[in-house]
Design a protein around this motif. Structure first.
Motif, PDB file in Angstrom:
ATOM      1  N   TRP A   1       0.838  -1.191   0.000  1.00 51.03           N
ATOM      2  CA  TRP A   1       0.000   0.000   0.000  1.00 51.03           C
ATOM      3  C   TRP A   1       0.873   1.241   0.000  1.00 51.03           C
ATOM      4  N   GLU A   2       0.311   2.392  -0.297  1.00 47.83           N
ATOM      5  CA  GLU A   2       1.105   3.601  -0.584  1.00 47.83           C
ATOM      6  C   GLU A   2       2.069   3.976   0.537  1.00 47.83           C
ATOM      7  N   GLY A   3       1.592   3.901   1.786  1.00 50.80           N
ATOM      8  CA  GLY A   3       2.434   4.361   2.894  1.00 50.80           C
ATOM      9  C   GLY A   3       3.256   3.271   3.542  1.00 50.80           C
ATOM     10  N   GLU A   4       3.354   2.133   2.907  1.00 48.03           N
ATOM     11  CA  GLU A   4       4.007   0.985   3.547  1.00 48.03           C
ATOM     12  C   GLU A   4       5.523   1.172   3.633  1.00 48.03           C
ATOM     13  N   SER A   5       6.088   0.829   4.790  1.00 48.81           N
ATOM     14  CA  SER A   5       7.539   0.953   4.930  1.00 48.81           C
ATOM     15  C   SER A   5       8.233  -0.218   4.234  1.00 48.81           C
ATOM     16  N   LEU A   6       9.478   0.008   3.899  1.00 45.35           N
ATOM     17  CA  LEU A   6      10.270  -1.059   3.288  1.00 45.35           C
ATOM     18  C   LEU A   6      10.400  -2.239   4.253  1.00 45.35           C
ATOM     19  N   LEU A   7      10.500  -1.951   5.544  1.00 45.81           N
ATOM     20  CA  LEU A   7      10.613  -3.045   6.520  1.00 45.81           C
ATOM     21  C   LEU A   7       9.343  -3.894   6.523  1.00 45.81           C
TER      22      LEU A   7
END
Ligand code: FES
Ligand code: FES
Length: 152
Positions: A18-24
Motif C-alpha cells: 500500500w502507498e504508505g508501507e515501509s520497506l521493513l
C-alpha cells in the motif's frame, strides 16, 4: 495497493504494497523475509538496517515504493555459496549474540563499515555502530566481533 518489484539479495522479487508501507513492513509481511527485525519502527534502534543501492538505511524509515526497481541487500544476502559472511561468523565466534534481536542490524552495519574501512579504529567502530542498540550484550563482545571480522 500497487505491485512493487525490486532486486533483493541477487533475485528479482515482487509483491503488493500500500502507498504508505515501509520497506521493513514490505520485506517482512509482503515478501516473508524476516531477517530484518522490527523493534522500534522509528529509526532509533538499527535492527532493521539494510543496504539500499549500497547505502546503509533503516528499512523502517524508507517507503517500500522508494525501493521499487532498486538493489536491496539484507542480512540474508550477505553470505555467499551457503557460507556465513565473515561478520556473521565473527559474531557467532565471539559470543556477540544473546537474544539476537539486534544482531541482523549490527551485522549489516558492520559489513558496511568494513567495506568502507577494512581496519577501523575503535572510534570509527563506535561511530559506525552508534545507530544500533543492543539491550543484552553490553557491546564489548560486539566490539570483539567487529575487530575479529576486521582481522585485527
Ligand atoms: S525498527 Fe527500524 S530503526 Fe528500529
Ligand atoms: S543481543 Fe539482545 S538486543 Fe542485542
Amino acid at each position: 495497493m500497487s505491485r512493487l518489484r525490486l532486486h533483493l539479495n541477487g533475485e528479482e522479487v515482487e509483491a503488493e504494497a500500500w502507498e504508505g508501507e515501509s520497506l521493513l513492513y514490505f520485506l517482512r509481511e509482503g515478501l516473508g523475509r524476516f531477517g530484518s527485525k522490527n523493534a522500534c519502527e522509528q529509526g532509533e534502534c538499527g535492527s532493521c538496517s539494510v543496504l539500499l543501492d549500497g547505502r546503509l538505511v533503516c528499512a523502517c524509515l524508507v517507503l517500500a515504493a522508494q525501493a521499487e526497481g532498486h538493489d536491496l541487500v539484507t542480512v540474508e544476502g550477505l553470505g555467499e555459496d551457503g557460507e556465513l559472511h565473515r561478520v556473521q561468523a565473527a559474531f557467532a565466534e565471539t559470543g556477540a549474540v544473546q537474544c539476537g534481536f539486534c544482531t541482523p542490524g549490527f551485522v549489516v552495519a558492520t559489513a558496511d563499515l568494513l567495506a568502507r574501512s577494512p581496519n577501523p579504529s575503535d572510534d570509527e567502530i563506535r561511530e559506525a555502530l552508534s545507530g544500533n542498540l543492543c539491550r543484552c550484550t553490553g557491546y564489548a563482545k560486539i566490539f570483539d566481533a567487529v575487530r575479529l571480522a576486521a582481522g585485527s
